[in-house]
Enzyme design. Structure first.
Site, mmCIF file in Angstrom:
data_model
loop_
_atom_site.group_PDB
_atom_site.id
_atom_site.type_symbol
_atom_site.label_atom_id
_atom_site.label_comp_id
_atom_site.label_asym_id
_atom_site.label_seq_id
_atom_site.Cartn_x
_atom_site.Cartn_y
_atom_site.Cartn_z
ATOM 1 N N GLU A 42 3.340 4.823 10.976
ATOM 2 C CA GLU A 42 2.481 4.504 10.729
ATOM 3 C C GLU A 42 2.801 2.444 9.944
ATOM 4 O OE1 GLU A 42 -2.661 3.896 8.496
ATOM 5 O OE2 GLU A 42 -1.103 5.404 8.250
ATOM 6 N N LYS A 110 -7.022 1.877 15.230
ATOM 7 C CA LYS A 110 -7.369 2.941 14.778
ATOM 8 C C LYS A 110 -9.090 2.917 14.155
ATOM 9 C CE LYS A 110 -6.109 4.717 9.817
ATOM 10 N NZ LYS A 110 -5.310 4.726 8.441
ATOM 11 N N TYR A 116 -11.160 4.925 0.758
ATOM 12 C CA TYR A 116 -11.531 5.816 -0.945
ATOM 13 C C TYR A 116 -9.524 5.960 -1.154
ATOM 14 C CZ TYR A 116 -9.233 9.168 2.283
ATOM 15 O OH TYR A 116 -8.595 10.291 3.392
ATOM 16 N N CYS A 146 -3.489 8.282 11.634
ATOM 17 C CA CYS A 146 -3.703 8.608 10.755
ATOM 18 C C CYS A 146 -5.133 9.765 10.005
ATOM 19 C CB CYS A 146 -3.348 7.762 9.601
ATOM 20 S SG CYS A 146 -2.812 8.455 7.987
ATOM 21 N N SER A 173 1.234 8.672 4.860
ATOM 22 C CA SER A 173 0.318 9.519 4.120
ATOM 23 C C SER A 173 1.220 9.648 3.082
ATOM 24 C CB SER A 173 0.237 11.197 4.653
ATOM 25 O OG SER A 173 -0.818 11.739 4.035
ATOM 26 N N LYS A 179 0.506 18.045 -1.730
ATOM 27 C CA LYS A 179 -0.357 17.175 -0.306
ATOM 28 C C LYS A 179 0.553 18.022 1.449
ATOM 29 C CE LYS A 179 -2.990 13.986 1.963
ATOM 30 N NZ LYS A 179 -2.200 12.579 1.000
ATOM 31 N N LEU A 282 16.964 5.479 -25.608
ATOM 32 C CA LEU A 282 17.605 7.307 -25.929
ATOM 33 C C LEU A 282 17.024 7.299 -26.859
ATOM 34 C CD1 LEU A 282 18.148 8.982 -23.166
ATOM 35 C CD2 LEU A 282 20.117 9.306 -24.443
ATOM 36 N N GLY A 284 16.455 10.952 -28.015
ATOM 37 C CA GLY A 284 16.998 12.016 -28.978
ATOM 38 C C GLY A 284 15.171 13.194 -28.369
ATOM 39 N N GLY A 285 14.492 12.577 -28.197
ATOM 40 C CA GLY A 285 13.205 13.157 -27.749
ATOM 41 C C GLY A 285 12.858 13.389 -26.448
ATOM 42 N N ASN A 364 4.292 -0.113 -35.200
ATOM 43 C CA ASN A 364 4.024 -0.585 -34.233
ATOM 44 C C ASN A 364 5.549 -1.975 -34.870
ATOM 45 O OD1 ASN A 364 2.077 0.930 -33.397
ATOM 46 N ND2 ASN A 364 0.589 -0.524 -33.144
ATOM 47 N N LYS A 505 -4.981 -1.287 -22.368
ATOM 48 C CA LYS A 505 -4.124 -0.579 -23.105
ATOM 49 C C LYS A 505 -2.894 -0.651 -21.354
ATOM 50 C CE LYS A 505 -2.776 0.451 -27.308
ATOM 51 N NZ LYS A 505 -2.366 1.860 -28.035
#
Length: 534
Positions: A42, A110, A116, A146, A173, A179, A282, A284-285, A364, A505
């Site tokens: 499509e 189509k 949605y 589709c 799709s 799916k 990076l 270490g988590g 922060n 955020k």
């Protein structure tokens, strides 16, 4: 019956010339295989979804110009190509063209326009009314697009009544977990319902936060799978509907499927936007470890730079794990202490913070220094910064604006924390060794912005948190429905409130790969100013 080539390509939205080249090459490939018709996805010519490009009249006009140029390639073979059509009144349509004998031999519009989730087609397109019946090498074929095959009794049923011996459905799709099973069940149902073979060709590739997983399919009139293209990669499969089936690519398991979606989505976002290299923090988590392996599989180890940015609150174990992780992957690694920068900022702010108790502001500042360092690498060398936050953090606001949220793409944006752990364990199993050190997997997660800090100390157990988030975000359930003996109403309400108040955020977060039925992004539109509470 026809010999059809399921021509599964990875188009780029707006790249009319480039997509034309891809389609032309695939037509030649299909012809060399002996196909009577090459079938594309499509809107294959302009890419899907083109969104507000469709409001530009010159875009639609140029797409039509490229279609007629492309038609010249269809000699000795037919092709079904998705494009944008326009009528004399200026209405535009999501359309399929049949190219044959060097010209556009027919067009279908189509009928069913989805509106949605991530789909917004009624904003742009008018619904079609034409039948979609075409004759290709003596066979009456019903071509639809589709959603036309998803809606019971829609265009496909009319096409069969009008004599179609075969249905071709071209689709774009988007992927979400599980799916493929849903699509296969639908096509099986339709084939048995109409007692006709069905060819279904899907798009593949990443487009912003969407990923298209391919897995194009062909079914016979009894609902037997005749062909299945690869998931998450371009493919071309010839299926002889009159004699023998085509190739059947294996179906990935759930973890492999999700991981490949993350890799493809990351790779295509980078490459389609002109980036070749990335940087990431990076720590270490667990989250940054998973992003690092995704980046390496998407781009190659030579294109990934990891930066560890410790402060006094980062314990030796996590600093060591960051270095070990980088060594295991063979990526470039830098360690840059933020102590001097933090001291300078605290000195500058000292007169204004005097007499106050240290709180989230000081925490922060650390995250924002790290964000500045990563963005400095990005600006200096043209690298894209990958953020490492996951869906659980993004949902609850457990992340810092202009700090760990700084960057261009968020691979884990739709991955809950518990799923992060599952994918890390799966990755190590597939690798046959602990690329991600077990100490990273076993250590209680922490932002390490103050002594003794742990994520679960602030949010509760991730297993409980993610149960609430999945039901509230993906299931739209009210707190009173979610609550049970294991999840008291007060805890559920607190968690839901965090989701509601942190929309500001999320609106400022980078895009990330959509995996779930309801991801933050195109299919999540919670108001920022919102006083509703259940």
């Amino acid at each position: 019956m026809l010999k059809a080539a399921l021509s599964q390509i990875n188009p780029v939205v707006g790249d009319l010339a480039g997509n034309g080249v891809r389609i032309k090459a695939a037509i030649a490939r299909a012809k060399s295989l002996g196909a009577d018709v090459a079938v594309f996805c499509e809107l294959s010519l302009c890419g899907y979804p083109p969104e507000d490009l469709l409001l530009k009249g010159h875009f639609v006009a140029n797409n039509l110009k490229h279609l007629h140029t492309l038609a010249k390639s269809a000699r000795g073979i037919a092709a079904v190509v998705g494009f944008v059509d326009r009528d004399s009144q200026g209405l535009i349509y999501n359309a399929a063209a049949v190219l044959s004998n060097g010209k556009v031999a027919g067009v279908y519009h189509k009928h069913e326009l989805p509106n949605y989730g991530v789909f917004d087609e009624k904003r742009y397109f008018s619904p079609g009314k034409n039948s979609g019946i075409f004759t290709i090498k003596g066979t009456k074929v019903g071509i639809n697009i589709c959603e036309d095959i998803w809606v019971d009794g829609a265009a496909y049923k009319t096409q069969v009544r009008n004599g179609a011996k075969l249905l071709i459905n071209i689709s774009s799709s988007p992927y979400e977990e599980g799916k493929l099973k849903v699509r296969q069940a639908l096509l099986l149902k339709r084939a048995k319902e109409i007692r006709r073979p069905i060819i279904y060709v899907n798009c593949v590739g990443g487009q912003d936060e969407l990923v298209f997983d391919g897995a194009s399919l062909a079914y016979d009139a009894n609902g037997k799978v005749l062909a299945r293209a690869k998931q998450f990669s371009e493919d071309c499969i010839l299926v002889d509907l009159g004699q023998k089936p085509g190739a059947l690519a294996p179906v990935l398991d759930r973890s492999a499927e999700v991981y490949q979606a993350l890799v493809l989505g990351t790779r295509d976002y980078l490459h389609k936007n002109g980036f070749t290299k990335v940087a990431l923090g990076l720590s270490g988590g667990i989250d940054s470890a998973l992003v690092a392996v995704i980046a390496v599989d998407a781009l190659g180890k030579e294109n990934v730079t990891a930066v560890s940015m410790p402060s006094q609150f980062n314990v030796k174990a996590t600093r060591d794990d960051a270095r070990i992780m980088a060594e295991n992957l063979g990526i470039t690694f830098h360690e840059i202490s933020i102590e001097n920068a933090l001291s300078a900022l605290m000195k500058a702010l000292g007169p204004y913070f005097k007499g106050t108790t240290p709180n989230i502001a000081e925490e922060n500042i650390q995250a924002r220094i790290r964000g500045n360092i990563l963005m400095a690498f990005s600006n200096k060398f043209g690298w894209l910064v990958l953020t490492t936050g996951n869906k659980s953090e993004m949902a609850t606001g457990y992340c810092t604006l202009y700090g760990d949220m700084s960057g261009g793409f968020a691979p884990l944006k739709d991955i809950l924390k518990t799923r992060v752990y599952d994918l890390c364990r799966w990755y190590n199993t597939q690798a046959g060794k602990d690329i991600i050190p077990q100490s990273i997997i076993e250590r209680p997660p922490s932002a390490e912005l103050r002594p003794g800090q742990t994520d679960e100390g602030s949010l509760g157990a991730y297993a409980d948190l993610d149960r609430v988030l999945a039901q509230y975000i993906e299931g739209h359930k009210a707190p009173s429905v979610i609550a049970d003996k294991a999840l008291p109403l007060a805890y559920v309400q607190k968690t839901v409130r965090l989701v509601d108040i942190n929309e500001y955020k999320r609106r400022q977060a980078p895009p990330g790969v959509k995996i779930s039925p309801r991801a933050f992004g195109k299919d999540w539109r919670l108001p920022i100013t919102n006083k509703y509470r259940e």
